[in-house]
Every structure is written in C-alpha cells, then in structure tokens.
Design an enzyme around this catalytic site. Structure first.
Site, PDB file in Angstrom:
ATOM      1  CB  ALA A  38      60.028  89.848  10.583  1.00 49.78           C
TER       2      ALA A  38
ATOM      3  CG  ASP B  37      60.356 100.080  -5.762  1.00 52.31           C
ATOM      4  OD1 ASP B  37      60.495 100.997  -5.024  1.00 52.31           O
ATOM      5  OD2 ASP B  37      59.560  98.924  -5.416  1.00 52.31           O
TER       6      ASP B  37
ATOM      7  CG  HIS C  20      44.323 119.638  24.818  1.00 48.45           C
ATOM      8  ND1 HIS C  20      45.023 118.335  25.463  1.00 48.45           N
ATOM      9  CD2 HIS C  20      43.231 119.521  25.727  1.00 48.45           C
ATOM     10  CE1 HIS C  20      44.697 117.898  26.197  1.00 48.45           C
ATOM     11  NE2 HIS C  20      43.158 118.313  26.480  1.00 48.45           N
TER      12      HIS C  20
END
Ligand code: FAD
Length: 496
Positions: free
Chosen positions: A216, A343, A475
C-alpha cells in the site's frame, strides 16, 4: 576552488562529439560518461553539457527517459488522468448537469493515448540530447577500470544496431545513474503477465475483474486506483497496519478512509507469503488466512537499487548494507572520478530527487558548488484526491522532541474546492513553536501535488508560517487553503 576546477572541471579543448542519437560516435573520450538515461542521468547529462563538458550517456533501452518516462511516472499519470475522467464522467458529470446517453470504455484507445504520451516525452529527451550535443549510446554500460566504461550490445537496441558491438569509452568522470528495479518478494512467482510488477499493470488490455495489489505504497495505491476506476474489484494487501508508511499518520489515515469509500478493500497487517497462478486464476496466500482468488496480481512492495552487471568490482567499489552505491554529500563515491545519483543511492526514490542530484553533482564537478536541500523535497501520491507532503511529519517532530505548532484547513471550507465538487481532505502546516519556521506540510485534496510546491519553496527559503499567511493568494483558488492553514498555525484562520 580554482584548483578543484582545473583538476576536475570540463576540458574545453576537446571537441564535442557528434550529436547523433543512438549512433556510433567516432569520439570515445569524454569529460563525463553517464550510465543511465533516467531523470537523474539525462538531466545531469544536459546540465553538464550546458557547463561545457563533453558528455556521453549510455542506456540499455532504446527510448530515453528511464523508468520515470518509459514505465513509471509518466505512463502511470497518463492512465490516472484517463481513468479519472472515465470515473468522473460516470459519477460526477451528472451533478454538473452534463448528461450522456451512453458511455463506454475503450481501453485500447486509453492505452494508445498513454503510449503516445510516453513517446512524446522520450522523443523530447532525444531532442534535448541533440540540442545539447550529448552523444548517446544504446547498450549496457559496464565499468571496466578507472575512467573506463564499456558499452556492450543490447538485444533491445532492435533494428538500430547501435551498441551491438562493444565500444570502450574513456572518461574523466563517470556518473552512475542506473536507477532501481521492482523489489521481489519471497513466494511471489512473477510471470511477467498476470502476476507482475507496475510495468505489467500499466499495459493490461482488459480490466481485471478481481485485482490484488501487494503493497500500500504510492505505486500500489496509484495503480490500484486506476483499475478500480475502470471497474476492477481491488484488494490491497499491506504488511503494516497502515497505508503509505512514512507519510504523516493523520493524513494517511484520512487517505485510507477516502480510498475505502471509493471501493478499494484493504487487508492491513497481512503478510503475503505466496502468489501463484492456478489455471485461469491467481491465488494470493497470507499467513494462516483463507487463500484469496483473483485475476491479476500487482507486486508493489518497493524498489531496489539497480547495480547488476555494472562492473563495480573492477574499481573496488563496494555497495552499502542496503545494496546502494555509497556517496558523500557531493555524490562522489569512495572511488576517485566515480559519482552516483538517483534511485541507486540513499534517499527517497523520486524522479525530481534524482534530477536535483544530477544537477548538483555535475555543477559541483564543474564549479566546486552544488547542493540538494533534502528537507525540501516534496513527495506526491497521485490518487484521487492527491496526497502530498514536504518536510517533517508530526511523528518525526515528536520523535525528535521538537516543539511545534500546527495549522490545518479543510477543503470543505474552500470556495474553489466547492465549485470543483472536490471538498475532501485538508492542508496541514507544521511550524517551529519558537521561530515559526515552516518544518513540514501535508496535504490531501484536489491538486495537492501542485499546491505543495508553494510550501517546498517556503521551506527552501526558510520562511515562517506567517510569511505564507501574509502573502496574497488569488481568489477563488485551492491555494487559499494553504494560506488559511498557515493562518491556522497562529489560530487565526478566517474561514473556519
Ligand atoms: P531510472 O529512471 O530508473 O533510470 C535508470 C536508467 O538506467 C534506465 O533507463 C535503465 O535502462 C538504465 N540502466 C540501468 N543499468 C544500466 C546499464 N548497466 N547500462 C545502461 N543503462 C542502464 N517518481 C516520482 O517522483 N513521481 C512519480 O509520480 C513516480 N511514479 C512512479 C510510478 C511507477 C510505476 C514507478 C515504477 C516509479 C515511479 N516513480 C515516481 C519513481 C521514479 O520513476 C524514479 O524515482 C526515477 O525514475 C529514478 O530516476 P533514476 O534516473 O535514478 O533512474
């Protein structure tokens, strides 16, 4: 610094090699040879070329871009987007007053679009290599001695015979950027089809009726979400008692609730001991529990550094206890002239982390400067809603005994989220109680992956929560939820 530069910096006297993509180059001597053309390697190659180095980049795959572009970030996000649109059109469009007579899934078209997206990205990297006069070799790179790399023919080079012969390159600097591969799990019999890794789960030609995901983490949840939206009954098996280990616990608990509501089933605290094919079905076995029957299995328990066949023995470079190439703060390995990023070294396995390291590594080689701020690397899980984090989690701050303040703002109180109809989730900002400096932020909600950028920049600049709170946010935007959470750190949110 000047002496470091003259010893290790680029040689301007050597001509740049011919910018031929995938072709044999007459030049075999370079300032920098990069092994691996993933986001770490290709970005490092481009930056090094910008800095004036002569650069070669070797990848055993014909398409550039590495795991990320070919079988990772890009194809998964293409499918996530398509599956999300399909799901929205079934579940949400009617609420917007958009009605269909009939709707059906064309999975072939969806997969074709994904392939097109990948292609446009791999060719984009190809273009950038040509533009920056980087010599590209298709084949397997193997270090054969100090400053020496052999490119050995790769079957996968296909019709383009480049790399089929062995070519010996010499380099002042060698950069290992060979990435990672899917981690295996004892008892799981991968068959490259029905029981497979993320690479297979990106290519199914039909929707599996029952889909088991083992793990998960981000990859399991993202691909589980793709197939759940397209109609699979998805069951996620996880060894831990929570999802998204390593993420802020409060946010991951909220994610669990939301994903369950979407129909994903979770078997937490389950240790999968076997997954095998039995005729037309697959069987997943967990400690002492009833075997679970399904149609396809995705193994997504993490990834491991990819160093196989790299020839590290030839230069006496030993891996660390977790199989990673050891590096110092400037990505130098203990062997002079050999560097590593991405990695294959320590730290989170993320494309943008690999890119930052690639840039910092070659900048340090060329100029004596180059730095990555590991406290400001965002991490995004592209479920719906997205989950994003940067900096410390609450648990990390508690463990370190840091006195912190917390501001939180729900999307249900944000005007734009209401207009979008995506009100699940929240923004949470953590700041030092004394200095107010932002230490971490965790968002679950619409476009969380984009919203986290503002907080990553704030952390990078050493901003306080008040700095974010006082900045004007347009906004109506989702970004106002970030401002409100920052205001909430001092208990002065306006809209809750
Ligand atoms: P890689 O991308 O793995 O590239 C390494 C390259 O080296 C490969 O092309 C390989 O062919 C080549 N290579 C290896 N050995 C040799 C050799 N000896 N000779 C020649 N070539 C060699 N990260 C994110 O940040 N965001 C995401 O959304 C995300 N989604 C992902 C989804 C999936 C399904 C997967 C699998 C991964 C995802 N990742 C994501 C992780 C991300 O893909 C990796 O962190 C990233 O690709 C690492 O980059 P890298 O350059 O270190 O290595």
């Amino acid at each position: 610094m000047a002496s470091a530069k003259s010893e290790t910096g680029p040689s301007k006297s050597e001509p740049n090699p011919k910018p031929e993509s995938g072709a044999k180059s007459a030049t075999t001597s370079f300032d920098l040879v990069v092994i691996g053309a993933g986001p770490g390697g290709y970005v490092a190659a481009i930056r090094a070329a910008q800095l004036g180095m002569s650069v070669a980049c070797i990848d055993k795959e014909k398409e550039l871009g590495g795991t990320c572009v070919r079988v990772g970030c890009i194809p998964s996000k293409a499918l996530l987007e398509s599956s999300e649109l399909y799901h929205e059109s079934r579940e949400a469009f009617a609420k917007h007053g958009v009605l269909f007579e009939k709707l059906h899934l064309d999975l072939d078209a969806m997969q074709k679009r994904k392939n097109d997206v990948v292609k446009s990205n791999t060719s984009g990297v190809d273009y950038l290599f040509k533009k920056n006069k980087i010599t590209r070799f298709v084949g397997t790179g193997r270090i054969t001695g100090p400053g020496r790399v052999a490119v050995e023919g790769s079957d996968k080079a296909g019709s383009d015979k480049a790399g089929a012969d062995k070519i010996e390159l010499t380099a002042k600097h060698v950069l290992i950027a060979t990435g990672s591969v899917s981690a295996p799990l004892k008892g799981i019999e991968l068959d490259g089809d029905r029981i497979g890794t993320s690479t297979e789960a990106l290519t199914y030609s039909e929707v599996p009726a029952r889909f088991a995901v083992i793990g998960a983490g981000a990859i399991g949840l993202e691909l589980g979400s793709v197939w759940a939206r397209l109609g699979s009954k998805v069951t996620v098996f996880e060894y831990m008692d929570r999802i998204l280990p390593g993420m802020d616990a409060e946010i991951s608990a909220e994610a669990l609730k939301i994903l369950k509501k979407q129909g994903l089933e979770f078997r937490l605290g389950s240790r999968v001991t076997a997954a095998k094919k039995r005729g037309k079905v697959c069987i997943v076995e967990c400690d002492g529990k009833e075997p679970f029957e399904c149609d396809r299995v995705l193994l997504a328990v993490g990834r491991k550094p990819n160093t196989q066949g790299l020839g590290l023995d030839s230069i006496g470079l030993a891996l660390d206890e977790r199989g990673r190439v050891p590096v110092d703060d400037h990505f130098a390995t203990p062997v002079a002239g050999v560097f590593a990023i991405g990695d294959v070294i320590r730290g989170p396995m993320l494309a943008h982390k690999a890119e930052e390291e690639g840039v910092a590594c070659v900048e340090h080689i060329a100029t004596g400067y180059g730095h990555v701020n590991y406290d400001a690397i965002p991490n995004v899980v592209y479920t719906s809603p997205e989950i994003a984090s940067v900096g410390k989690t609450e648990e990390e701050l508690q463990q370190a005994g840091t006195d912190y303040k917390k501001g939180s703002f729900p999307f249900s109180a944000n005007g734009r989220a209401r207009a979008l109809g995506q009100t699940e989730g929240r923004v949470k900002i953590l700041a030092d109680r004394t200095t107010d400096r932002v230490l971490g932020a965790h968002i679950i909600g619409p476009r969380a992956g984009d919203l986290i950028a503002e907080i990553a920049v704030s952390i990078d600049f050493g901003a306080s929560s008040e700095d974010i709170a006082r900045a004007c946010h347009a906004h109506p935007t989702l970004a106002e939820a970030v401002k409100e959470a920052a205001l909430g750190v001092d208990k002065r949110s306006i809209h809750i």
